[in-house]
Design an enzyme around this catalytic site. Structure first.
Site, PDB file in Angstrom:
ATOM      1  N   CYS A 156     -51.939  32.097 -28.175  1.00  0.00           N
ATOM      2  CA  CYS A 156     -52.080  31.898 -26.675  1.00  0.00           C
ATOM      3  C   CYS A 156     -50.806  31.854 -26.449  1.00  0.00           C
ATOM      4  CB  CYS A 156     -53.241  30.208 -26.622  1.00  0.00           C
ATOM      5  SG  CYS A 156     -52.989  29.960 -25.317  1.00  0.00           S
ATOM      6  N   GLU A 157     -51.096  32.206 -24.798  1.00  0.00           N
ATOM      7  CA  GLU A 157     -49.611  32.332 -23.595  1.00  0.00           C
ATOM      8  C   GLU A 157     -49.361  31.016 -23.242  1.00  0.00           C
ATOM      9  OE1 GLU A 157     -49.365  35.778 -21.550  1.00  0.00           O
ATOM     10  OE2 GLU A 157     -50.734  34.940 -20.128  1.00  0.00           O
ATOM     11  N   HIS A 158     -50.374  30.243 -22.981  1.00  0.00           N
ATOM     12  CA  HIS A 158     -50.401  29.553 -22.461  1.00  0.00           C
ATOM     13  C   HIS A 158     -50.147  27.712 -22.685  1.00  0.00           C
ATOM     14  CE1 HIS A 158     -53.706  31.440 -20.264  1.00  0.00           C
ATOM     15  NE2 HIS A 158     -53.372  31.466 -19.048  1.00  0.00           N
ATOM     16  N   HIS A 159     -50.492  27.940 -24.492  1.00  0.00           N
ATOM     17  CA  HIS A 159     -49.820  27.183 -24.657  1.00  0.00           C
ATOM     18  C   HIS A 159     -49.249  26.571 -26.001  1.00  0.00           C
ATOM     19  CE1 HIS A 159     -53.897  25.722 -23.016  1.00  0.00           C
ATOM     20  NE2 HIS A 159     -52.886  24.323 -23.053  1.00  0.00           N
ATOM     21  N   GLN A 198     -56.912  36.624 -24.288  1.00  0.00           N
ATOM     22  CA  GLN A 198     -58.304  37.398 -25.038  1.00  0.00           C
ATOM     23  C   GLN A 198     -58.591  38.585 -24.236  1.00  0.00           C
ATOM     24  OE1 GLN A 198     -60.426  34.747 -27.554  1.00  0.00           O
ATOM     25  NE2 GLN A 198     -62.884  37.020 -27.405  1.00  0.00           N
ATOM     26  N   HIS A 226     -59.735  29.322 -30.275  1.00  0.00           N
ATOM     27  CA  HIS A 226     -58.385  29.394 -29.857  1.00  0.00           C
ATOM     28  C   HIS A 226     -58.230  27.777 -30.085  1.00  0.00           C
ATOM     29  CE1 HIS A 226     -58.877  32.728 -26.970  1.00  0.00           C
ATOM     30  NE2 HIS A 226     -59.992  33.154 -27.501  1.00  0.00           N
ATOM     31  N   CYS A 228     -56.372  25.882 -28.803  1.00  0.00           N
ATOM     32  CA  CYS A 228     -55.643  25.268 -27.595  1.00  0.00           C
ATOM     33  C   CYS A 228     -56.487  24.283 -27.581  1.00  0.00           C
ATOM     34  CB  CYS A 228     -55.181  26.188 -26.883  1.00  0.00           C
ATOM     35  SG  CYS A 228     -56.239  27.425 -26.782  1.00  0.00           S
TER      36      CYS A 228
END
Lengths: 269, 265
Positions: A156-159, A198, A226, A228
């Protein structure tokens, strides 16, 4: 390129021209690449692939990251230098969370994490043409071909926490042009070994397949869990996120889409 | 008197402890430490004068910086987050990504907060967690809390491993514990940089220490993403570890009963 200008809405930011001819400008919509060419540009819905220049670049890379070409040309030393740099950063992180980077279990962890992360982001530097390995064949077949239950693992690019799931990919060949089945799974693998969202992962797989095969239609459905969301935050372990991407006849004809969706639902054929 | 501890001056501090239990703890600590038993500061017994798995201030097997972290002010916590975020930016540049693109702009801070969450188990106090939920019940049969989801971080790769833990004990003299506290114990030990074997053992040891029951049994089955996402890449594999104390260790039938109860359904 002018085609895409015609369908853009007339807003003030449109006058910002992307004018460095030497650099391949990411004219694909922000939603597809994650790279914003003009920081002030507002989010636009993804355009139809007919108006977007090729998702596969001249050297085979597909939606590469900024440093991907550099990374591709790494020598042994520069790769080792990257690992060093990441290891140093991980050591800092371990100290900050209150751990002891010198205890036995954590001694080599910075290097291991660095190598793991380089593996988890190797999708950026893979070349689609090299991956395909010329596995395009002529078959007298004009019906749906589906490769389903492909395990994918992405970050996940955010976390920077993994999300994992299965992806189901189908297409209908045009003029009997079929592709080697493992190449479909390799495409999915390539796009998943990145810092991803995703929705974008699903779309990129579909776009690449569309570009490579020019089939009558491409359908991609992905369901993932996910971490996260499971390990932190709202903490809902049973939840799954499902995204899909349909091009061509799968988009235009609902019966075709339904057939694909029911074929991927069936278990134990 | 068991003497697997190198420093024999510790023995005279433990006269109040039953010898058998002390021996069990020594055995477990010496065999279960991340470092060799001869080092002064072994990981599982940071203060070598204390052999109990629960330290004087309630922390259990804390990391080196755990007490510091516990006394964080708002400002020092923000400083930690900033330092980690800076390190993550470096990492993102090193793998060839662009830390300034929209999707990654706040990722360093998000990752830092996520990692602080994933390692919050170090600073939790067992006494605070237990919240005095020890009760007297006329019950001397097995109590099991099973299918507790646990999520931990592999200390070797800093990649998650997730699974279920099943914990059972047999009360002594009717001393039972609030059921959620068992799950909270599991949660506390899992929110760390762990190795599955050590996680299982620490949960068992803490429960043993808190309750002094007739026996404690802990079984954990997990899927390790360091093995699934990279390396050997075997998604279906599961790792199972267990830790048995007391009557679960000494009586095979008791152990079998526990194992069959966690298997059914």
């Amino acid at each position: 390129m002018t085609t895409s200008n015609n369908i853009e809405p007339k807003v003030a930011s449109d006058h910002v021209q992307l004018v460095h001819p030497a650099v391949k400008q990411p004219l694909v919509s922000h939603a597809l690449t994650g790279h914003s060419s003009a920081p002030g540009r507002s989010y636009r819905l993804a355009e139809s692939p007919r108006h977007i220049p090729s998702p596969i670049d001249f050297d085979g890379l597909s939606f590469p990251s900024i440093g991907a070409r550099e990374r591709r040309e790494d020598t042994e030393e520069s790769r080792a230098a990257r690992i060093e740099k990441i290891s140093g950063a991980v050591r800092t992180i371990l100290e900050c969370i209150g751990e002891d980077p010198n205890r036995e279990g954590l001694l080599k962890t910075p290097e291991r994490y660095a190598k793991a992360l380089m593996f988890f982001s190797k999708g950026y530097e893979e070349s689609v043409t090299h991956l395909m390995n010329k596995a395009l064949f002529q078959e007298d077949h004009d019906e749906m071909v589906i490769v389903k239950n492909i395990d994918v693992f992405s970050l996940c690019e955010h976390h920077m926490v993994p999300f994992t799931g299965k992806i189901h990919i189908g297409y209908i060949p045009k003029n009997g042009k079929v592709v080697g089945l493992s190449k479909i799974a390799r495409l999915a693998e390539m796009f998943s070994r990145r810092l991803q969202v995703q929705e974008r992962l699903t779309k990129q797989v579909a776009m690449a397949l569309q570009e490579l095969l020019d089939p009558q239609g491409v359908a991609v459905v992905m369901e993932a869990s996910h971490f996260c969301m499971v390990m932190r935050g709202v903490q809902k372990p049973g939840s799954q996120t499902i995204t899909s991407s349909m091009f061509g006849v799968f988009r235009d004809q609902s019966k075709t889409r339904e057939e694909f969706l029911s074929l991927i639902r069936r278990s134990g054929i």
